[in-house]
Design an enzyme around this catalytic site. Sequence first.
Site, PDB file in Angstrom:
ATOM      1  CG  ASP A 167      -5.916  -1.704  -6.447  1.00 55.93           C
ATOM      2  OD1 ASP A 167      -6.384  -2.327  -5.472  1.00 55.93           O
ATOM      3  OD2 ASP A 167      -4.971  -0.900  -6.356  1.00 55.93           O
ATOM      4  CG  ASN A 176      -2.966  -4.887  -5.323  1.00 61.34           C
ATOM      5  OD1 ASN A 176      -2.581  -5.821  -6.021  1.00 61.34           O
ATOM      6  ND2 ASN A 176      -4.234  -4.715  -5.024  1.00 61.34           N
ATOM      7  NE  ARG A 199      -1.496  12.383 -10.884  1.00 61.55           N
ATOM      8  CZ  ARG A 199      -1.750  12.302  -9.584  1.00 61.55           C
ATOM      9  NH1 ARG A 199      -2.448  13.238  -8.982  1.00 61.55           N
ATOM     10  NH2 ARG A 199      -1.307  11.275  -8.887  1.00 61.55           N
ATOM     11  CG  LEU A 251     -12.903   4.135  -7.040  1.00 61.10           C
ATOM     12  CD1 LEU A 251     -11.514   3.792  -7.565  1.00 61.10           C
ATOM     13  CD2 LEU A 251     -13.883   3.041  -7.376  1.00 61.10           C
ATOM     14  CE  LYS A 269      -2.006   0.018  -3.822  1.00 62.09           C
ATOM     15  NZ  LYS A 269      -3.365   0.317  -4.293  1.00 62.09           N
ATOM     16  CG  ASN A 324      -6.878  14.765 -12.446  1.00 62.38           C
ATOM     17  OD1 ASN A 324      -7.491  14.368 -11.448  1.00 62.38           O
ATOM     18  ND2 ASN A 324      -5.583  15.031 -12.424  1.00 62.38           N
ATOM     19  CB  THR A 326      -1.027  -0.067   1.160  1.00 62.56           C
ATOM     20  OG1 THR A 326      -1.936   1.029   1.027  1.00 62.56           O
ATOM     21  CG2 THR A 326      -0.381  -0.018   2.534  1.00 62.56           C
ATOM     22  N   GLY A 341     -16.939   2.310  -2.092  1.00 64.51           N
ATOM     23  CA  GLY A 341     -15.696   1.607  -2.392  1.00 64.51           C
ATOM     24  C   GLY A 341     -15.398   0.368  -1.554  1.00 64.51           C
TER      25      GLY A 341
HETATM   26  P1  NAP Z   1      -3.645   9.701  -5.727  1.00 66.84           P
HETATM   27  O1  NAP Z   1      -2.809   8.853  -6.629  1.00 66.84           O
HETATM   28  O2  NAP Z   1      -2.977  10.581  -4.728  1.00 66.84           O
HETATM   29  O3  NAP Z   1      -4.588  10.612  -6.666  1.00 66.84           O
HETATM   30  C1  NAP Z   1      -5.434  11.561  -6.090  1.00 66.84           C
HETATM   31  C2  NAP Z   1      -6.452  12.068  -7.129  1.00 66.84           C
HETATM   32  O4  NAP Z   1      -7.400  12.854  -6.414  1.00 66.84           O
HETATM   33  C3  NAP Z   1      -5.853  12.963  -8.211  1.00 66.84           C
HETATM   34  O5  NAP Z   1      -6.586  12.773  -9.407  1.00 66.84           O
HETATM   35  C4  NAP Z   1      -6.106  14.376  -7.636  1.00 66.84           C
HETATM   36  O6  NAP Z   1      -6.201  15.365  -8.627  1.00 66.84           O
HETATM   37  C5  NAP Z   1      -7.469  14.152  -7.027  1.00 66.84           C
HETATM   38  N1  NAP Z   1      -7.885  15.093  -5.986  1.00 66.84           N
HETATM   39  C6  NAP Z   1      -7.392  15.188  -4.721  1.00 66.84           C
HETATM   40  N2  NAP Z   1      -8.093  16.110  -4.033  1.00 66.84           N
HETATM   41  C7  NAP Z   1      -9.038  16.589  -4.878  1.00 66.84           C
HETATM   42  C8  NAP Z   1     -10.068  17.563  -4.762  1.00 66.84           C
HETATM   43  N3  NAP Z   1     -10.262  18.213  -3.612  1.00 66.84           N
HETATM   44  N4  NAP Z   1     -10.869  17.803  -5.826  1.00 66.84           N
HETATM   45  C9  NAP Z   1     -10.680  17.132  -6.990  1.00 66.84           C
HETATM   46  N5  NAP Z   1      -9.717  16.206  -7.176  1.00 66.84           N
HETATM   47  C10 NAP Z   1      -8.911  15.944  -6.118  1.00 66.84           C
HETATM   48  O7  NAP Z   1      -4.673   8.813  -4.882  1.00 66.84           O
HETATM   49  P2  NAP Z   1      -5.241   7.347  -5.235  1.00 66.84           P
HETATM   50  O8  NAP Z   1      -4.340   6.320  -4.689  1.00 66.84           O
HETATM   51  O9  NAP Z   1      -5.598   7.321  -6.674  1.00 66.84           O
HETATM   52  O10 NAP Z   1      -6.569   7.297  -4.323  1.00 66.84           O
HETATM   53  C11 NAP Z   1      -7.670   8.093  -4.661  1.00 66.84           C
HETATM   54  C12 NAP Z   1      -8.915   7.665  -3.888  1.00 66.84           C
HETATM   55  O11 NAP Z   1      -9.284   6.337  -4.260  1.00 66.84           O
HETATM   56  C13 NAP Z   1      -8.769   7.680  -2.383  1.00 66.84           C
HETATM   57  O12 NAP Z   1      -9.947   8.230  -1.829  1.00 66.84           O
HETATM   58  C14 NAP Z   1      -8.667   6.218  -2.018  1.00 66.84           C
HETATM   59  O13 NAP Z   1      -9.222   5.929  -0.740  1.00 66.84           O
HETATM   60  C15 NAP Z   1      -9.530   5.582  -3.099  1.00 66.84           C
HETATM   61  N6  NAP Z   1      -9.162   4.183  -3.344  1.00 66.84           N
HETATM   62  C16 NAP Z   1     -10.046   3.216  -3.003  1.00 66.84           C
HETATM   63  C17 NAP Z   1      -9.726   1.886  -3.219  1.00 66.84           C
HETATM   64  C18 NAP Z   1     -10.705   0.809  -2.833  1.00 66.84           C
HETATM   65  O14 NAP Z   1     -10.292  -0.358  -2.748  1.00 66.84           O
HETATM   66  N7  NAP Z   1     -11.960   1.133  -2.634  1.00 66.84           N
HETATM   67  C19 NAP Z   1      -8.470   1.541  -3.768  1.00 66.84           C
HETATM   68  C20 NAP Z   1      -7.581   2.564  -4.113  1.00 66.84           C
HETATM   69  C21 NAP Z   1      -7.938   3.879  -3.882  1.00 66.84           C
HETATM   70  P3  NAP Z   1      -4.871  16.199  -9.123  1.00 66.84           P
HETATM   71  O15 NAP Z   1      -4.097  15.250  -9.995  1.00 66.84           O
HETATM   72  O16 NAP Z   1      -5.428  17.340  -9.887  1.00 66.84           O
HETATM   73  O17 NAP Z   1      -4.139  16.598  -7.871  1.00 66.84           O
END
Ligand code: NAP
Length: 309
Positions: free
Chosen positions: A126, A111, A179, A250, A90, A174, A86, A273
């Site tokens: 995932d 993962n 990105r 998610l 990853k 996005n 995690t 999620g």
């Molecule tokens: P990440 O790689 O850090 O990416 C974050 C994303 O969120 C980017 O697209 C970022 O946009 C965007 N973002 C952050 N704050 C924002 C806001 N206030 N308004 C609009 N966009 C925003 O994170 P990640 O690993 O992909 O995880 C993202 C989410 O998915 C988390 O909530 C995590 O809990 C969830 N998730 C769930 C599972 C599951 O098994 N259910 C698995 C993986 C992840 P920018 O690029 O513009 O900064």
Amino acid sequence: MSDLTSPVHRALDADAMRPADIRGTTRILGVFGDPVEHSVSPQMHNAALARLGLPFVYVPFRVVPVALEQALRSLPALGIVGVNLTIPHKERALGLVDEATDEAREVGAINTVHCVGGRLIADNTDGRGFYTPLREAGFDAASQSVVVIGAGGAARSVVFRLAREGAGAIWLANRAIERAEALARSVTDAGYGDRLVRPLALHDATALGSAMAGSDLLVQTTRAGMYPNSGEIPAIPAEALHAGMLVYDLIYNPAETRLMALARSRGCAVMGGAKMLVYQGAAAFERWTGIWPPTEVMEAAVNSSLPAA
Ligand code: NAP
């Protein structure tokens, strides 16, 4: 001497493994992360292992980034059967394993690691975790137009899985459009065609609204609305949420995000999620043990382990 009646010790005690369950034949699984304390994977996997009576235990390992290679290389020596990866490991772990599945290479992250004959075999579950609940809900992505919000790590797994399932068009919105464009290029480079993923700026409400109007699935992959910022909602045109649309967020904590509540009020079906978390774990569990776990037991463990939103 420490105070065994302190709140910390009482909390630890409530979660404690019964040492009598661990014996010389116990096999070890785990998760590497930094931090790792927030992970609910130990509760989720141990609940399934206990239900099946399998001789394994799943433990958290706090592995700092500089120690990742050493920790992975130690797995065969310690006889550890497998681990999940995690945050923040990853992506880098992909370059440290002996083999990885095609899906893991496409996504550019892993993962799950399985030690087989001293070799580290890696997967990224995932995408399957994301897609299995959709199939169970009766959604088939083939030829469909789908809107994905966010372009981070979770979005990469989602987009490549939708591509594998034959989606017709993926509108990728996005905040930082570069990105989204970079992810679109990776999908093209992987051979899925140069028109499949269509990048959008999240603030372009007109373009995003028309993409939403023509799609029956919206997948929310950003951190907006995730605990402890549960009051946040990604800036999407609410009027384009329509009856007949499934909104799949998610985020699993809180179980119902503000976006899900809004979508529900506009007549959409919604999904959170937790099931994705369960099914990505179930796919790893099956790889390590050869047995498909009781996913309802895992889901109950997740729901009872999350901090209150
Ligand atoms: P990440 O790689 O850090 O990416 C974050 C994303 O969120 C980017 O697209 C970022 O946009 C965007 N973002 C952050 N704050 C924002 C806001 N206030 N308004 C609009 N966009 C925003 O994170 P990640 O690993 O992909 O995880 C993202 C989410 O998915 C988390 O909530 C995590 O809990 C969830 N998730 C769930 C599972 C599951 O098994 N259910 C698995 C993986 C992840 P920018 O690029 O513009 O900064």
